[in-house]
Write a protein that holds these residues in place. Structure first.
Motif, PDB file in Angstrom:
ATOM      1  N   THR A 187       0.865  -1.174  -0.111  1.00  0.00           N
ATOM      2  CA  THR A 187      -0.125   0.079  -0.153  1.00  0.00           C
ATOM      3  C   THR A 187       0.911   1.191  -0.155  1.00  0.00           C
ATOM      4  OG1 THR A 187      -2.042   1.023   1.006  1.00  0.00           O
ATOM      5  CG2 THR A 187      -0.284   0.145   2.572  1.00  0.00           C
ATOM      6  N   ASN A 188       0.090   2.453   0.166  1.00  0.00           N
ATOM      7  CA  ASN A 188       0.908   3.688  -0.011  1.00  0.00           C
ATOM      8  C   ASN A 188       1.385   4.074   1.327  1.00  0.00           C
ATOM      9  OD1 ASN A 188      -1.034   5.752   0.983  1.00  0.00           O
ATOM     10  ND2 ASN A 188      -2.165   4.602  -0.440  1.00  0.00           N
ATOM     11  N   TYR A 189       2.252   5.268   1.334  1.00  0.00           N
ATOM     12  CA  TYR A 189       3.022   5.559   2.453  1.00  0.00           C
ATOM     13  C   TYR A 189       1.971   6.225   3.405  1.00  0.00           C
ATOM     14  CZ  TYR A 189       7.831   5.390   0.347  1.00  0.00           C
ATOM     15  OH  TYR A 189       8.744   5.127  -0.256  1.00  0.00           O
ATOM     16  N   VAL A 190       0.992   6.798   2.868  1.00  0.00           N
ATOM     17  CA  VAL A 190       0.039   7.598   3.774  1.00  0.00           C
ATOM     18  C   VAL A 190      -0.995   6.408   4.444  1.00  0.00           C
ATOM     19  CG1 VAL A 190      -1.985   9.014   3.587  1.00  0.00           C
ATOM     20  CG2 VAL A 190      -0.207   9.445   2.127  1.00  0.00           C
ATOM     21  N   MET A 227      -0.110   3.229   5.218  1.00  0.00           N
ATOM     22  CA  MET A 227       0.525   2.000   6.049  1.00  0.00           C
ATOM     23  C   MET A 227       0.213   1.960   7.424  1.00  0.00           C
ATOM     24  SD  MET A 227       4.398   1.722   4.368  1.00  0.00           S
ATOM     25  CE  MET A 227       4.679   1.250   2.848  1.00  0.00           C
ATOM     26  N   ASN A 228      -0.064   2.952   8.279  1.00  0.00           N
ATOM     27  CA  ASN A 228      -0.166   2.853   9.594  1.00  0.00           C
ATOM     28  C   ASN A 228      -1.679   2.490   9.866  1.00  0.00           C
ATOM     29  OD1 ASN A 228      -1.117   4.632  12.266  1.00  0.00           O
ATOM     30  ND2 ASN A 228       0.926   3.528  12.491  1.00  0.00           N
ATOM     31  N   MET A 254       3.381  -5.309   5.907  1.00  0.00           N
ATOM     32  CA  MET A 254       3.466  -4.354   5.250  1.00  0.00           C
ATOM     33  C   MET A 254       4.878  -4.408   4.280  1.00  0.00           C
ATOM     34  SD  MET A 254       0.747  -3.492   6.495  1.00  0.00           S
ATOM     35  CE  MET A 254       0.184  -2.096   5.625  1.00  0.00           C
ATOM     36  N   HIS A 262       6.806  -4.750   0.658  1.00  0.00           N
ATOM     37  CA  HIS A 262       6.707  -4.244  -0.796  1.00  0.00           C
ATOM     38  C   HIS A 262       8.317  -4.231  -1.258  1.00  0.00           C
ATOM     39  CE1 HIS A 262       7.809  -0.691   1.724  1.00  0.00           C
ATOM     40  NE2 HIS A 262       8.716  -0.337   0.611  1.00  0.00           N
ATOM     41  N   THR A 310       0.938   5.607  -4.077  1.00  0.00           N
ATOM     42  CA  THR A 310       2.203   6.115  -4.044  1.00  0.00           C
ATOM     43  C   THR A 310       3.280   5.411  -5.046  1.00  0.00           C
ATOM     44  OG1 THR A 310       2.945   5.492  -2.079  1.00  0.00           O
ATOM     45  CG2 THR A 310       2.067   7.803  -1.975  1.00  0.00           C
ATOM     46  N   SER A 313       6.042   4.049  -7.668  1.00  0.00           N
ATOM     47  CA  SER A 313       7.687   4.454  -8.197  1.00  0.00           C
ATOM     48  C   SER A 313       7.858   3.035  -8.855  1.00  0.00           C
ATOM     49  CB  SER A 313       8.523   4.555  -6.944  1.00  0.00           C
ATOM     50  OG  SER A 313       8.652   2.969  -6.223  1.00  0.00           O
ATOM     51  N   TRP A 337       8.423  -0.303  -6.836  1.00  0.00           N
ATOM     52  CA  TRP A 337       6.881  -0.733  -6.408  1.00  0.00           C
ATOM     53  C   TRP A 337       6.167  -1.402  -7.395  1.00  0.00           C
ATOM     54  CZ3 TRP A 337       4.337   1.650  -1.740  1.00  0.00           C
ATOM     55  CH2 TRP A 337       5.149   1.785  -0.526  1.00  0.00           C
TER      56      TRP A 337
END
Length: 261
Positions: free
Chosen positions: A21-24, A26-27, A42, A44, A65, A67, A70
């Motif tokens: 999933t994306n950085y925003v 994850m938590n 998590m 990747h 997010t 790249s 990823w």
């Protein structure tokens, strides 16, 4: 399996959910999976995803997010899920925003996701329909996307989930709507992304159509409960995780917020 039976299976089996999933997200995604009774990972890194997917109960892929590294990891993870018979969920976040994002999603859909979950604009755009979407935000109603969701499900032999004011689920033949939740939920980042991760937990223990409905029902019930005590987005997020952790299978037994079509 019924909704309450699926939640009981999640809480008993505690499936390992491999979340790309994306950085925003994850938590909150990890905390949502934990609160529901499952176990998140998590993972990747391109070098290990193909080895990790087979030991997981399900895979979820969120393109929030992107790249190049990823994207390569997403391809390898999806291929590994298919090879090992693991269900996987695709979240095509704002895929229509740039040609790069759209190309990534098309490559992933070609790999045959078990479930596609998105907002109305994302689902409509997957079929080439004009939308009012802006970035990650939907500008279209769930009702407007129901036809596109059904066509997409039939075309790719998968379950399609449209989330919004009233969620819609279809496998191309059967369909359901799920109500509930709170108007505060769209004010908190990555709530939809965390729902995708939760859907992976449910797909790990039950067929994808029923899993999607059960995950939506639990998510909506937690949102409804959290809204009773929250004074805004900050307190809502805490109350939501607390509510999610307190939902028991019997709380979903009546399917009160599910309309089977």
């Amino acid at each position: 399996m019924k909704t309450d039976q699926i939640l009981a299976a999640v809480q008993t089996q505690k499936p390992l959910v491999h979340c790309i999933t994306n950085y925003v997200a994850m938590n909150i995604a990890a905390n949502v999976v934990l609160a529901a009774g499952a176990s998140p990972a998590m993972v990747h890194a391109e070098a290990e995803v193909a080895d990790f997917v087979p030991i997981s109960g399900a895979l979820t892929i969120n393109i929030g997010t992107l790249s190049p590294g990823w994207v390569s990891a997403m391809h390898k993870a999806a291929d590994a899920a298919n090879a090992s018979g693991k269900p996987w969920v695709l979240d095509p976040v704002a895929h229509f925003a740039t040609p790069y994002r759209d190309e990534v999603v098309r490559d992933l859909i070609a790999r045959g996701p078990t479930i596609i979950r998105g907002n109305a604009s994302e689902i409509m755009a997957l079929l080439g329909a004009a939308t009012a979407g802006k970035g990650v935000d939907s500008g279209d109603s769930v009702a407007d996307a129901e036809g596109a969701a059904t066509a997409l499900a039939k075309a790719h032999d998968c379950v399609v989930v449209v989330t919004g004011e009233q969620d819609f689920v279809t496998d191309g033949n059967r369909a359901a709507r799920v109500s509930g939740g709170s108007d505060i939920m769209p004010m908190i980042t990555a709530m939809g992304c965390s729902l995708t991760a939760l859907m992976g937990a449910f797909a790990a223990v039950s067929p994808p159509f029923e899993a999607s409905v059960a995950a939506l029902a639990m998510f909506a019930e937690a949102g409804t409960r959290a809204a009773r005590t929250a004074s805004g987005p900050g307190s809502f997020q805490v109350a939501f995780l607390d509510a999610l952790s307190q939902i028991k299978p019997e709380d979903l037994a009546s399917d009160a917020n599910v309309q089977w079509l």
